[in-house]
Structures are given as C-alpha cells and as structure tokens.
Write an enzyme that holds these catalytic residues in place. Structure first.
Site, mmCIF file in Angstrom:
data_model
loop_
_atom_site.group_PDB
_atom_site.id
_atom_site.type_symbol
_atom_site.label_atom_id
_atom_site.label_comp_id
_atom_site.label_asym_id
_atom_site.label_seq_id
_atom_site.Cartn_x
_atom_site.Cartn_y
_atom_site.Cartn_z
ATOM 1 N N SER A 166 2.419 2.348 -3.780
ATOM 2 C CA SER A 166 1.879 3.287 -4.767
ATOM 3 C C SER A 166 1.869 4.670 -4.143
ATOM 4 C CB SER A 166 0.456 2.902 -5.171
ATOM 5 O OG SER A 166 -0.168 3.943 -5.915
ATOM 6 N N TYR A 171 -7.669 -0.033 -3.063
ATOM 7 C CA TYR A 171 -6.299 0.129 -3.555
ATOM 8 C C TYR A 171 -5.535 1.107 -2.665
ATOM 9 C CZ TYR A 171 -2.492 1.013 -6.898
ATOM 10 O OH TYR A 171 -1.260 1.134 -7.496
#
Length: 258
Positions: free
Chosen positions: A145, A162
C-alpha cells in the site's frame, strides 16, 4: 513487436480474489492469456468471479483458502498443482485494514493485520517458491500500500497496524527478491492508494469529508478507478519486467509526492 505482456501458457494464482482489486487482476490475467486459480475464504464470491473469467475461454478454478492458516494454504496450493501442474505467477493480494492507533487498538486486531497482510504472503509464497525454484521461473507480486510509506493524515482513519504491516510487505519483498533472483524468480510489490473496493466502499468512500480532503491533497484530484491497477499488475507479472527486481511501485495519482 513481441507482446511482452502475453501470458499464454502461464498459470496465475490470486489470493484475495473474491472481490475488488484481486478479482479485477484475475480477470486481467485471463484476458492476457493465463489460466487462473482464485483463492479466498468466501467460495460463493469466488464462484461469481469464476463465472466472469470463464467467459474469456481460459481455464479457471475457485479454491477456498484462508491465507492465515498454513494447512489451508498448503491444501489450496496442492489443488492448484493437481489441476494445472504448474504455478508461474503468484499475486499476493489478500489483505485487511484494521482501524485504530497504538493507544486504542487491541492486540488481537494488531495480530489480525499482520496475520493476513504479512503472514499470508509468507505462507502462500512458502508453498509456491520451491516449485518456481525448480522450474527456474516465477513472478511474485505482493500488494502492499502507499500507506507503507505515507501515513494516514486524518484522525478518523488512523490505521497504525495497516501502515506497519504494509511496510513489512515491502521489506519482505526486498528480502525475497534478493534471495530468489538467481532462480529466475522476480519479486516486486505494488503500493496502491485509494481505490474503491469492497474494503473501502463501506468506510472511506462513505465519508464525503474524507474524499474531499483526499482529492484536494492528491495531484490527480481523485481516487483510483477500477482497472487502473491492472497495468502495473500485468507488467510485474509478465516478461516485460524480466529485469525488475525488489521494486515497490506506487500507484497513487501522485499522492506520495505531496
């Protein structure tokens, strides 16, 4: 000119293929000539994707798989090998985004992020890499990401587990790339920014305030659209990237530049 993106004769495995970017990538593989194995926990959703891919004329199977469970992954990969006899491409796409900062989230939620986002790549690769080494060929693409290097800027969407798990994906990618290049295996990572998917449509895309701020900060002025990740996926999965190793390609409309 030779079509460097042609995947005819290749077999691609996609984890997290039941929806979103994984489903889109699986269809792109098939349209480029590859046979495809779809892996995810929700078999009923996989079968919907399978139906779409069958329309391309390529061979496709849907295999239930929990990437956090070693026996599940081992069994799923055996099914793929029994069906196709080979795996040329592994797209490690399965991932989750758990909200919360280190001062508020539970240990269970922290572990859940790393189990899916990092351990899942480890386990899928564990049962594919030996085959690729023996064959002397393989393309592994890990979905990280942009948030591996860019922190969430809005308090309402803090996701520390995350951020850190996706940064770990980049580190794992580089380590694997250095170790397996001598075997004809390329390992690279992609860092998408915001794309509408099942994971984001119920959260980020529901907040007009967030979208307005995101669009204002992003040079492209918008999130990514469906299909806009496929070109990068196909590039790193094909012979067009035969000398590309251990890279982290960000697909974010320029958001990481600001």
């Amino acid at each position: 000119m030779e079509n460097l993106f042609d995947l005819t004769g290749k077999v691609a495995v996609v984890t997290g293929a039941s929806s979103g970017l994984g489903a889109d990538a699986a269809l792109a593989y098939a349209k480029s000539g590859a046979d495809v194995a779809l892996l995810a926990r929700r078999v009923e959703k996989l079968n919907e994707v399978k139906t779409e891919i069958e329309k391309t004329g390529r061979k496709v199977i849907a295999v239930g798989c929990d990437v956090t469970d070693e026996e599940s992954v081992k069994t799923a990969m055996k099914t793929v090998f029994d069906t196709f006899g080979q795996i040329d491409i592994l797209l490690n796409n399965a991932g989750i985004a758990v909200r919360g900062g280190v001062d508020s989230m539970t240990v269970e939620d922290w572990d859940k992020s790393f189990d899916t986002n990092v351990k899942g790549i480890f386990l899928a690769s564990k049962y594919v890499v030996p085959h690729m080494k023996e064959k002397g060929y393989g393309k592994i693409v890990n979905i990280a990401s942009v948030n591996a290097i860019v922190a969430d800027k809005f308090d309402v969407f803090i996701r520390h587990s995350y951020n850190s798990s996706k940064a770990a994906v980049v580190g794992l990618t580089r380590g694997m790339a250095a170790s397996y290049a001598r075997y004809g295996i390329t390992v690279n990572a992609i860092g998408p920014a915001l794309f509408e998917s099942e994971m984001t449509s119920g959260t980020l895309f529901k907040s007009e305030e967030f979208l307005n701020k995101y669009n204002a900060l992003n040079p492209a002025g918008r999130p990514g659209s469906r299909g806009e990740l496929n070109g990068t996926v196909l590039y790193l999965s094909s012979d067009a990237s035969s000398y590309v190793q251990g890279q982290f390609i960000i697909v974010d409309g320029g958001g990481a530049l600001v």
